[in-house]
Motif scaffolding. Sequence first.
Motif, mmCIF file in Angstrom:
data_model
loop_
_atom_site.group_PDB
_atom_site.id
_atom_site.type_symbol
_atom_site.label_atom_id
_atom_site.label_comp_id
_atom_site.label_asym_id
_atom_site.label_seq_id
_atom_site.Cartn_x
_atom_site.Cartn_y
_atom_site.Cartn_z
ATOM 1 N N CYS A 146 51.194 36.223 31.294
ATOM 2 C CA CYS A 146 51.889 34.970 31.584
ATOM 3 C C CYS A 146 51.810 34.630 33.069
ATOM 4 O O CYS A 146 51.622 33.471 33.445
ATOM 5 C CB CYS A 146 53.338 35.062 31.136
ATOM 6 N N TYR A 147 51.985 35.636 33.915
ATOM 7 C CA TYR A 147 51.866 35.415 35.352
ATOM 8 C C TYR A 147 50.423 35.180 35.780
ATOM 9 O O TYR A 147 50.159 34.677 36.866
ATOM 10 C CB TYR A 147 52.400 36.634 36.116
ATOM 11 N N GLN A 148 49.490 35.634 34.945
ATOM 12 C CA GLN A 148 48.058 35.540 35.224
ATOM 13 C C GLN A 148 47.661 36.366 36.449
ATOM 14 O O GLN A 148 46.675 36.069 37.127
ATOM 15 C CB GLN A 148 47.627 34.076 35.388
ATOM 16 N N ALA A 149 48.421 37.410 36.715
ATOM 17 C CA ALA A 149 48.132 38.323 37.824
ATOM 18 C C ALA A 149 49.040 39.532 37.691
ATOM 19 O O ALA A 149 50.101 39.470 37.066
ATOM 20 C CB ALA A 149 48.349 37.657 39.180
ATOM 21 N N SER A 150 48.609 40.631 38.301
ATOM 22 C CA SER A 150 49.442 41.820 38.355
ATOM 23 C C SER A 150 49.045 42.624 39.583
ATOM 24 O O SER A 150 48.090 42.271 40.293
ATOM 25 C CB SER A 150 49.299 42.656 37.074
ATOM 26 N N PHE A 151 49.774 43.717 39.856
ATOM 27 C CA PHE A 151 49.565 44.498 41.066
ATOM 28 C C PHE A 151 48.676 45.703 40.794
ATOM 29 O O PHE A 151 48.920 46.476 39.861
ATOM 30 C CB PHE A 151 50.908 44.961 41.635
ATOM 31 N N VAL A 152 47.653 45.858 41.633
ATOM 32 C CA VAL A 152 46.647 46.914 41.484
ATOM 33 C C VAL A 152 46.564 47.706 42.778
ATOM 34 O O VAL A 152 46.615 47.124 43.875
ATOM 35 C CB VAL A 152 45.265 46.309 41.143
ATOM 36 N N PHE A 153 46.433 49.017 42.666
ATOM 37 C CA PHE A 153 46.214 49.841 43.850
ATOM 38 C C PHE A 153 44.842 49.510 44.437
ATOM 39 O O PHE A 153 43.821 49.556 43.749
ATOM 40 C CB PHE A 153 46.295 51.318 43.480
ATOM 41 N N GLY A 154 44.816 49.157 45.729
ATOM 42 C CA GLY A 154 43.584 48.700 46.350
ATOM 43 C C GLY A 154 42.460 49.709 46.313
ATOM 44 O O GLY A 154 41.274 49.344 46.289
ATOM 45 N N GLY A 155 42.787 51.003 46.291
ATOM 46 C CA GLY A 155 41.760 52.029 46.246
ATOM 47 C C GLY A 155 40.964 52.070 44.962
ATOM 48 O O GLY A 155 39.934 52.746 44.893
ATOM 49 N N LEU A 156 41.419 51.352 43.931
ATOM 50 C CA LEU A 156 40.691 51.278 42.668
ATOM 51 C C LEU A 156 39.788 50.057 42.588
ATOM 52 O O LEU A 156 39.040 49.910 41.622
ATOM 53 C CB LEU A 156 41.684 51.245 41.494
ATOM 54 N N LEU A 157 39.865 49.183 43.601
ATOM 55 C CA LEU A 157 39.055 47.966 43.606
ATOM 56 C C LEU A 157 37.720 48.215 44.287
ATOM 57 O O LEU A 157 37.631 49.044 45.207
ATOM 58 C CB LEU A 157 39.808 46.844 44.322
ATOM 59 N N PRO A 158 36.653 47.535 43.878
ATOM 60 C CA PRO A 158 35.353 47.713 44.536
ATOM 61 C C PRO A 158 35.405 47.255 45.989
ATOM 62 O O PRO A 158 36.238 46.436 46.385
ATOM 63 C CB PRO A 158 34.414 46.834 43.703
ATOM 64 N N ASP A 159 34.516 47.802 46.796
ATOM 65 C CA ASP A 159 34.513 47.501 48.232
ATOM 66 C C ASP A 159 34.336 46.016 48.524
ATOM 67 O O ASP A 159 34.842 45.505 49.531
ATOM 68 C CB ASP A 159 33.405 48.302 48.928
ATOM 69 N N ASP A 160 33.619 45.311 47.650
ATOM 70 C CA ASP A 160 33.357 43.886 47.892
ATOM 71 C C ASP A 160 34.350 42.984 47.171
ATOM 72 O O ASP A 160 34.110 41.780 47.019
ATOM 73 C CB ASP A 160 31.933 43.533 47.471
ATOM 74 N N PHE A 161 35.500 43.547 46.741
ATOM 75 C CA PHE A 161 36.477 42.734 46.034
ATOM 76 C C PHE A 161 37.048 41.693 46.984
ATOM 77 O O PHE A 161 37.342 41.990 48.148
ATOM 78 C CB PHE A 161 37.603 43.607 45.485
#
Length: 319
Positions: free
Chosen positions: A100-115
Motif C-alpha cells: 500500500c505504501y509502495q515502499a519499504s525499508f531495506v538495509f543498504g548493504g543488501l542493495l547493489p553498488d549501482d542502486f
Amino acid sequence: MKHDRPACCSPGRSARPPDTGSARPEPAAAAAATVPVPAVRLEGGPFTMGSADALAYPEDGEGPVRRVRLSAFTIDPHCVSNARFRSFAETTGHVTDAECYQASFVFGGLLPDDFPPTRAVAAALWWREVPGADWRHPEGPHSDLTGRENHPVVHVSWNDAAAYCAWAGRRLPTEAQWEYAARGGLEEQPFPWGSDPRPDGRHRMNVWNGTFPSHNTREDGYLGTCPVDAFDPNGYGLHNMTGNVWEWTADWFHPTWHATGPRQDPTGPPTGTARALRGGSYLCHASYCRRYRVSARMPNTPESSTGNIGFRCAGPAEP
C-alpha cells in the motif's frame, strides 16, 4: 513518511498508507490454511521474565526481573516462511502495508553498488527507503524470492502478521509467551542455549559478524536472512528465537507497564501506539545493538515494515 525510534534496529512509520484502491479481505472470512504447520505445545508454568543486564537499554524496559506464570499454549517451531505467506496472499488477495505504501525499508548493504540514491534514515544511514520493496521483492523490484522460499517472510507489518494468523486459525504470541518459548526451559540466561553467544566457537544464530555496517565476514554463513529452520533449535525445539528477524508479538509496547502488571498470563497494556517486537535480527551487533537476547524488546508502529521483521504464530494449547 515519518521515521520513529528506534531507527537503528528497524525504522518505523507513523502514518497510514495512501489509498491504492485495493480492498483487503476480512481474514476471518478467508479460506483456511491448506498446509498446517505442526505447532509445539508448551505446558507453561512459572518462569523468570526480564533482565537486569547493566548493558541493556533502559528505554526498552527489559526489567524488572519478575516471576510470571503462564497457562499452556502452542507456538510454531519457526517463523512464517515466504512459501507459507505466499499461500495466504494468493488465497485471500491480501495486500500488505508495504504494498500500500509502495515502499519499504531495506538495509543498504543488501542493495547493489549501482542502486539509485534513495532516501536514507537520518538516525541510521544504513536504512534506505526503497520504492517497490515488499515481501515478494525484499530488496526492491530487481529482487525476488528465488532460493528464499524457506526464509522468513519480511516487509510484513503487525497488521499483515495478524491477518495471516487469523487466516491460519492462530494468533501472535504475547511477549510473555514469546520469552518463555525463547528461553527453551533455561532460567535467567541471555540466549536460548545458555550464556555464551558462541558455545564451543559454534554460531548459534544469524547476527552481524565483523564491523557494522561496513563489513560482514559472514562467519555464520549469511549476510541477510537465513532459512527459518537454520541453526540448532533450543530446548523446546524452536528455531531462530534470537537473530535472523525481529518477530511481532500481540502486545502493545510500554517501557514500564509490566513492572506492576499481571503476573498470571500477562499481556501488554490495553492500548498503545506501537507493538512489541522480540528476538533481534541479522543486523544486530554488539558494537551498537545487543538486542539479540531473549529478554530484549523493541517497539514499532503496527503499519511499519522492514527487511528484518517477520513473525511466528501461537495459539491455545491443543487437547
